[in-house]
Design a protein around this motif. Sequence first.
Motif, mmCIF file in Angstrom:
data_model
loop_
_atom_site.group_PDB
_atom_site.id
_atom_site.type_symbol
_atom_site.label_atom_id
_atom_site.label_comp_id
_atom_site.label_asym_id
_atom_site.label_seq_id
_atom_site.Cartn_x
_atom_site.Cartn_y
_atom_site.Cartn_z
ATOM 1 N N LYS A 137 0.835 -1.212 0.011
ATOM 2 C CA LYS A 137 0.105 0.039 -0.064
ATOM 3 C C LYS A 137 0.935 1.323 0.106
ATOM 4 O O LYS A 137 2.151 1.211 0.223
ATOM 5 C CB LYS A 137 -0.837 -0.043 1.332
ATOM 6 N N THR A 154 -4.265 12.151 0.160
ATOM 7 C CA THR A 154 -5.223 10.638 -0.068
ATOM 8 C C THR A 154 -5.076 10.158 -1.206
ATOM 9 O O THR A 154 -5.261 10.884 -2.154
ATOM 10 C CB THR A 154 -6.242 10.873 0.688
ATOM 11 N N LEU A 155 -5.267 8.869 -1.354
ATOM 12 C CA LEU A 155 -5.348 8.090 -2.595
ATOM 13 C C LEU A 155 -6.366 7.346 -2.671
ATOM 14 O O LEU A 155 -6.646 6.815 -3.965
ATOM 15 C CB LEU A 155 -4.051 7.121 -2.826
ATOM 16 N N SER A 156 -7.486 7.671 -1.807
ATOM 17 C CA SER A 156 -8.855 6.958 -1.922
ATOM 18 C C SER A 156 -9.709 7.652 -1.135
ATOM 19 O O SER A 156 -9.432 8.138 -0.175
ATOM 20 C CB SER A 156 -8.660 5.403 -1.706
ATOM 21 N N ASP A 157 -10.957 7.296 -1.090
ATOM 22 C CA ASP A 157 -12.178 7.880 -0.423
ATOM 23 C C ASP A 157 -11.786 7.304 1.214
ATOM 24 O O ASP A 157 -12.002 7.814 2.038
ATOM 25 C CB ASP A 157 -13.536 7.448 -0.694
ATOM 26 N N GLU A 158 -11.257 5.978 1.195
ATOM 27 C CA GLU A 158 -11.336 5.212 2.279
ATOM 28 C C GLU A 158 -9.939 6.081 3.135
ATOM 29 O O GLU A 158 -10.036 6.192 4.392
ATOM 30 C CB GLU A 158 -10.893 3.556 2.030
ATOM 31 N N GLN A 159 -9.031 6.191 2.435
ATOM 32 C CA GLN A 159 -7.806 6.910 3.004
ATOM 33 C C GLN A 159 -8.218 8.223 3.485
ATOM 34 O O GLN A 159 -7.673 8.607 4.672
ATOM 35 C CB GLN A 159 -6.608 7.190 2.003
ATOM 36 N N ASN A 160 -9.056 9.126 2.734
ATOM 37 C CA ASN A 160 -9.388 10.268 3.290
ATOM 38 C C ASN A 160 -10.276 10.042 4.617
ATOM 39 O O ASN A 160 -10.017 11.069 5.454
ATOM 40 C CB ASN A 160 -10.529 10.788 2.269
ATOM 41 N N PRO A 195 -7.020 15.389 -1.872
ATOM 42 C CA PRO A 195 -6.580 14.283 -2.667
ATOM 43 C C PRO A 195 -5.347 14.436 -3.551
ATOM 44 O O PRO A 195 -4.820 15.565 -3.599
ATOM 45 C CB PRO A 195 -7.837 14.208 -3.763
#
Length: 169
Positions: A2, A103-109, A135
Amino acid sequence: MKTAIIAAGCFWGVQEIYLRKFVPPAAILKTTVGYIGGHKPTPSYKEVCTNTTGHAEALKIEYDEKLTSYEKILQFFFAMHDPTQLNRQGGDVGTQYRSAIFTLSDEQNKIAREVMKQVQEKHYPNQPLATVIEPAGQWWNAEDYHQDYLEKNPSGYRCPAHYLRWKIE
């Protein structure tokens, strides 16, 4: 594998503390210093230092998700620098030294916002955090001489702003 992208002042110091102090050390598979968050394509270090490109000095961390989590990477991020300082860390001043999570995704955000909320409540209840969460845009690797700089130059400048302020659980 990741990926996490963070900015917390001079990228030499940020890279060094992740490589020397993150536990477990085997979780960090690769680190790369570079530039992100600005508008200038293919920025150089000299250009980023002018405060006109909008880029931050940043660290891209590739980690083993079986050994650690994005949440732990970010807990370490908040502990290893002062997230209350706007566009600076210690004596390094300028927008390129801002505190940021890319962030690289909505989940990371979502995780980044939750970790930041926890850090705010537990460690800085009366002081606003200057960290921005946005982002990730285009990543630009820094010049080769910046990669693993303090490992290659042990007597090089070490930012006193990078140290662990609390234990990561």
